[in-house]
Design a protein around this motif. Structure first.
Motif, PDB file in Angstrom:
ATOM      1  N   UNK A  66      -6.007  -3.523   6.732  1.00 14.21           N
ATOM      2  CA  UNK A  66      -4.586  -3.747   6.472  1.00 14.21           C
ATOM      3  C   UNK A  66      -3.733  -3.470   7.700  1.00 14.21           C
ATOM      4  N   UNK A  73      -3.569  10.871   0.579  1.00 10.64           N
ATOM      5  CA  UNK A  73      -3.944  10.604  -0.809  1.00 10.64           C
ATOM      6  C   UNK A  73      -5.448  10.519  -0.982  1.00 10.64           C
ATOM      7  N   UNK A  99      -7.756   8.681   0.248  1.00 10.81           N
ATOM      8  CA  UNK A  99      -8.391   7.384   0.065  1.00 10.81           C
ATOM      9  C   UNK A  99      -9.407   7.180   1.184  1.00 10.81           C
ATOM     10  N   UNK A 102       0.829  -1.205   0.000  1.00 10.53           N
ATOM     11  CA  UNK A 102       0.000   0.000   0.000  1.00 10.53           C
ATOM     12  C   UNK A 102       0.859   1.249   0.000  1.00 10.53           C
ATOM     13  N   UNK A 136      -8.568   0.789   4.881  1.00  9.89           N
ATOM     14  CA  UNK A 136      -7.209   0.546   5.362  1.00  9.89           C
ATOM     15  C   UNK A 136      -7.194  -0.151   6.713  1.00  9.89           C
ATOM     16  N   UNK A 139       1.016   4.169  -2.817  1.00  8.07           N
ATOM     17  CA  UNK A 139       0.606   5.545  -2.561  1.00  8.07           C
ATOM     18  C   UNK A 139       1.737   6.534  -2.800  1.00  8.07           C
ATOM     19  N   UNK A 153      -0.929   8.019   5.382  1.00  9.16           N
ATOM     20  CA  UNK A 153      -0.729   7.867   3.932  1.00  9.16           C
ATOM     21  C   UNK A 153      -2.064   7.887   3.210  1.00  9.16           C
ATOM     22  N   UNK A 154      -3.010   7.106   3.747  1.00  6.55           N
ATOM     23  CA  UNK A 154      -4.329   7.048   3.121  1.00  6.55           C
ATOM     24  C   UNK A 154      -5.004   8.401   3.091  1.00  6.55           C
ATOM     25  N   UNK A 164       6.358  10.254   4.319  1.00  5.66           N
ATOM     26  CA  UNK A 164       5.728   9.460   5.366  1.00  5.66           C
ATOM     27  C   UNK A 164       6.755   8.605   6.107  1.00  5.66           C
ATOM     28  N   UNK A 165       7.790   8.212   5.403  1.00 12.33           N
ATOM     29  CA  UNK A 165       8.813   7.385   6.051  1.00 12.33           C
ATOM     30  C   UNK A 165       9.546   8.169   7.124  1.00 12.33           C
TER      31      UNK A 165
END
Lengths: 271, 363
Positions: free
Chosen positions: B124, B114, B116, A96, B121, A100, B110-111, B174-175
């Protein structure tokens, strides 16, 4: 031959016979060229070679497709395995996150046209966009190297796919072209040449017929003329004889010119 | 001293966890697993350890299904232990889950970034990092709302506060966010085990410090190695290093200045273990550290060696009595076991038997 059905609709004249003969010759030359038979005309040599080249290229491409497919099998296997390594190293699903964070394509293809002996073949060429490293930081904490390596492996796999796609497209197009040529050869061999031959035969027979008619007519005319001539000759001859007789009679009667009309009235001509 | 009263509250839990530790797969069990020809065989071999959880799998399950089922077992056992934990042990176990929580929150961020549907999610997310108020985070439609709800709803608030603003979530990779959080988390955890009245001065503090220091060093080294060739600047990199560990402070300072693998090697020279790793890697694989793939079948990567070391530390934790650290160690050992099983399953599924021995077995 079966006659009118299998010939071209032309008037049986000498001119169209000439045209047909030229056409037949052309068709035969073309046919032998396409069939790669012995070619005498230098100017057509290239065309003959084209066909050979095309066929050879098609064979070459099949061989390369075979290679590429085998290669793809190997590469995809390695790629799938490197993904397994990633999941081992990262210990989780990074799918994922990678999806993204990917913003623009790093791996792109360019299409160009190759002119292979008159056939335009599309060729796909892959290249990497410089400096596009969207998920370079993925797996920063752990597994980053595996992620990067996995990406490289997959890039190689996609490269193999692009190569295969390029080859297959080329193959399909070449195949099409070769089929068209074959069709054309067959058309010439089985339709155009027989039909032209038939037409020539037809024209020849028609012309012969005309010739014979003409000959007969001439003969008739000659006969008639002969007869007429004979009659005229006979008359002439009789007249001459009569004249000779008269002259001899006149010379017996009197030496002076007698009244011809009276004399004739007197003496009937006896045949 | 700690032995006197430890069992009053925590004896049961410790007993249970030690029992769990005994059910971990051993080397003979692993060698049985590597002999398997199909995933079904593997499933059969895993029967004694994972029977109930694998029963519902269809014939020839995918490796990911296998992994998720084996994780399910860990989750259910962890939840059982957590339910029986009280007092400081409960808090300790919560701390264990924070690491997974960070991953989940990072996923949700992240979601959201973007745009989403973050509800999808939730599936996940790692179940260990699940917290009750997590679905609340999905209500947020933009990053600022999310930031506020994270601050209010999650135990991670202290890690956000002070080092990340909501603009940072928008702008930073994000990392980097994730690793900043993780750094704060490790420091907090380290602080927690060393200062909490129940743990300070006990074997827990000792063992956990050891584990966390290793974890901190590992992250620092990995971040450095992985940041070569990326847009991460040295100053930003320096912010991601935890401020404790065997490398801290000289090693981390040198790490922050390192430009290449050689620099990292110099930085870790002072710590014997890491020096050995780097030497082994440079001897084993010619293509640099971290090289797990490609040609060398037996060459171990740095990552492998870190895992190996982690497992050894975790194994050693069980030699101590009266400590919470065995829970942490058990979770780590169990995770490694799941990774091992997944790896073996992958190797079997992809017919790559020559690499099948590349797992880490400690018992």
């Amino acid at each position: 031959m079966s006659g009118a059905a299998d010939r071209e609709a032309v008037f049986p004249t000498r001119q169209s016979l000439g045209i047909m003969k030229a056409k037949l010759k052309g068709a035969e030359t073309g046919h032998s060229l396409l069939k790669r038979k012995n070619v005498s005309e230098v100017s057509y040599c290239q065309v003959a070679d084209v066909f050979t080249i095309r066929t050879n290229i098609a064979l070459e491409i099949t061989r390369r497709i075979d290679e590429a497919k085998r290669k793809m099998g190997r590469v995809m296997q390695i790629a799938a395995f490197s993904l397994a390594e990633v999941s081992y190293a990262v210990g989780g699903d990074i799918g994922y996150q990678v999806q993204e964070s990917a913003k623009s394509a790093r791996f792109r293809i360019r299409t160009k046209q190759d002119n292979v002996s008159g056939v335009l073949l599309p060729a796909f060429e892959s290249y990497l966009t410089e400096g596009n490293n969207d998920f370079g930081l993925t797996g920063l904490g752990k597994g980053g190297q595996q992620v990067q390596r996995c990406r490289e492996t997959y890039a190689r796999a996609v490269e193999a796919l692009v190569e295969l796609a390029s080859l297959q497209t080329a193959f399909v197009i070449l195949d099409e072209v070769i089929k068209v040529v074959n069709r054309r050869v067959n058309a010439i061999e089985h339709v155009i040449i027989p039909r032209t031959e038939n037409t020539i035969k037809y024209i020849n027979s028609e012309l012969d017929e005309l010739d014979r008619e003409e000959f007969y007519r001439l003969k008739k005319v000659a006969n008639k003329k002969q007869r007429d001539n004979a009659a005229a000759d006979a008359e002439m001859k009789a007249r001459r004889e009569a004249m000779e007789k008269n002259e001899s009679g006149a010379s017996k009667q009197d030496s002076g010119p007698a009244d011809i009309l009276a004399a004739e009235d007197d003496d009937d001509v006896i045949f | 001293m700690e032995g006197l009263l430890f069992n009053v509250n925590n004896g049961y839990v410790e007993g249970i966890v030690r029992g769990y530790r005994n059910s971990l797969l051993t080397t003979p069990a692993y060698s049985n697993l590597t002999q398997c020809e199909t995933i079904d065989d593997l499933k059969l071999q895993l029967g004694p350890a994972y029977g109930d959880f694998l029963a519902s799998l269809p014939p020839n399950p995918s490796t990911s299904a296998l992994a998720s089922k084996t994780t399910d077992k860990l989750i259910s056992e962890f939840r059982y232990v957590r339910a029986n934990a009280t007092g400081s042990l409960a808090k300790f176990m919560d701390y264990v889950t924070y690491g997974y929580m960070i991953d989940n929150v990072a996923l949700l961020i992240t979601g959201t970034l973007h745009e989403r549907d973050t509800r999808e999610l939730l599936e996940r997310c790692h179940p260990l990092g699940w917290f009750e108020t997590m679905p609340v985070l999905c209500v947020a439609t933009n990053v600022e709302e999310l930031y506020n709800s994270v601050l209010i709803e999650t135990p991670l608030a202290p890690y956000f506060k002070g080092s990340l603003s909501h603009q940072d979530l928008d702008e930073l990779n994000i990392e980097i966010v994730r690793n900043t959080l993780y750094k704060n988390y490790l420091e907090d955890f380290h602080n927690f085990v060393n200062t909490h009245s129940d743990m300070a001065g006990t074997p827990t503090a000792e063992v956990m410090s050891n584990i966390l220091e290793f974890e901190a060093d590992r992250r620092a080294i990995n971040i450095t190695l992985n940041s070569f060739g990326t847009e991460l600047t040295k100053a930003d990199r320096n912010k991601l290093y935890p401020t404790f560990g065997k490398l801290y402070p000289e090693g981390t300072l040198m790490l922050s200045r390192a430009d290449d693998v050689e620099g990292v090697r110099l930085a870790v020279d002072g710590v014997h273990d890491y020096k050995t790793f780097f030497d082994a890697v440079s001897l084993g694989g010619s293509s640099g550290p971290g090289n797990m793939g490609g040609g060398s079948a037996d060459g171990k990567s740095l990552e492998d060696m870190f895992y190996q070391k982690e497992m050894e530390i975790s194994k050693d934790a069980f030699t101590r009595q009266f400590t919470y650290a065995i829970i942490y160690a058990w979770v780590k050992l169990r995770e490694q076991e799941i990774r091992n099983i997944t790896w073996i399953a992958e190797c079997i599924a992809q017919n790559q038997k020559d690499r099948i021995g590349n797992f880490i077995s400690v018992f």
